[in-house]
Design an enzyme around this catalytic site. Structure first.
Site, PDB file in Angstrom:
ATOM      1  N   GLU A  29     -87.474  45.219 -10.851  1.00 18.34           N
ATOM      2  CA  GLU A  29     -86.015  44.882 -11.002  1.00 18.34           C
ATOM      3  C   GLU A  29     -85.986  43.282 -10.957  1.00 18.34           C
ATOM      4  O   GLU A  29     -84.945  42.978 -10.447  1.00 18.34           O
ATOM      5  CB  GLU A  29     -85.387  45.487  -9.843  1.00 18.34           C
ATOM      6  CG  GLU A  29     -85.283  46.896  -9.985  1.00 18.34           C
ATOM      7  CD  GLU A  29     -84.538  47.555  -8.975  1.00 18.34           C
ATOM      8  OE1 GLU A  29     -84.212  47.076  -7.755  1.00 18.34           O
ATOM      9  OE2 GLU A  29     -84.153  48.869  -9.136  1.00 18.34           O
ATOM     10  N   TYR A 134     -81.062  59.306 -17.075  1.00 21.87           N
ATOM     11  CA  TYR A 134     -80.069  60.043 -15.999  1.00 21.87           C
ATOM     12  C   TYR A 134     -78.907  60.731 -16.795  1.00 21.87           C
ATOM     13  O   TYR A 134     -78.593  61.889 -16.399  1.00 21.87           O
ATOM     14  CB  TYR A 134     -79.219  58.827 -15.086  1.00 21.87           C
ATOM     15  CG  TYR A 134     -80.384  58.138 -13.918  1.00 21.87           C
ATOM     16  CD1 TYR A 134     -81.178  58.906 -13.571  1.00 21.87           C
ATOM     17  CD2 TYR A 134     -80.203  56.925 -13.643  1.00 21.87           C
ATOM     18  CE1 TYR A 134     -82.063  58.429 -12.774  1.00 21.87           C
ATOM     19  CE2 TYR A 134     -81.102  56.201 -12.791  1.00 21.87           C
ATOM     20  CZ  TYR A 134     -82.015  57.029 -12.299  1.00 21.87           C
ATOM     21  OH  TYR A 134     -82.982  56.481 -11.374  1.00 21.87           O
TER      22      TYR A 134
END
Length: 163
Positions: A29, A134
Site C-alpha cells: 500500500e 471484491y
C-alpha cells in the site's frame, strides 16, 4: 479452495508472523513508514485482557500465507453488531490459490453465526485488483459515505481542548 488451505484463529505465538504480514501489506500500500505497531502492541491489542480485535491466519500445507484482522462494530439502525474487516493480506507468492476468498468466506461465516447485520471493509481507491476481486464476489462499494479519521496530535488536541 485447495484442500491444503486452512484457516485458524491466531495465537500469541503468531505475533511475529502477524507483524510481518502487516509490514508486507504496508509495503504493497506504499505506506511502510506508517506502521507503528510493535509486536508488544499487537500482543496487547489482539490477545490482552481488553483486546477487542481478532485475527485469523490462513495456511497452505501448514505454512502461514495470509491473515485477516477484524472486530465487531454496531449498527443502531439494525440493532445488531456488524463485522468490520480491518486488514486482509495474502503473501504475493501465494496469491491465486483462493486464500483471499477463503478468508472472506470464513469471516462471512463468523458474521452470520454471530448474527451480524453486515460485513464491511474499506479498500484504497487505486487498488483495482482488490476492487475487481471484491465486486466479483458480489460486494458493493458504499458511494454515499465518506470515511473520516482523526489521529495523532489532532486526536490528542481535540480530546483535550475540543479544537
Amino acid at each position: 479452495m485447495s484442500n491444503a488451505l486452512s484457516i485458524r484463529q491466531a495465537t500469541p505465538q503468531d505475533i511475529h508472523q502477524i507483524r510481518q504480514f502487516i509490514l508486507e501489506l504496508a509495503i504493497y500500500e506504499k505506506a511502510e513508514h506508517e506502521v507503528e505497531a510493535s509486536e508488544a502492541d499487537l500482543h496487547n491489542t489482539l490477545f490482552g485482557d481488553k483486546a477487542t480485535a481478532h485475527c485469523v491466519i490462513c495456511e497452505n500445507d501448514g505454512a502461514p500465507i495470509g491473515f485477516a484482522v477484524y472486530f465487531f462494530n454496531y449498527s443502531t439502525w439494525q440493532g445488531k453488531n456488524g463485522l468490520y474487516l480491518e486488514d486482509l493480506y495474502v503473501s504475493q507468492q501465494s496469491r491465486g490459490l483462493g486464500a483471499g476468498k477463503a478468508l472472506l468466506q470464513h469471516l462471512a461465516n463468523i458474521a452470520v453465526t454471530s448474527n451480524c447485520g453486515r460485513f464491511e471493509w474499506s479498500v484504497l481507491d487505486w487498488n483495482t485488483p482488490a476492487i475487481d476481486f471484491y465486486e466479483s464476489l458480489g460486494a458493493k462499494a458504499k458511494s454515499e459515505w465518506l470515511g473520516y479519521r482523526m489521529d495523532g496530535e489532532t486526536l490528542v488536541n481535540f480530546a483535550k481542548t475540543g479544537q
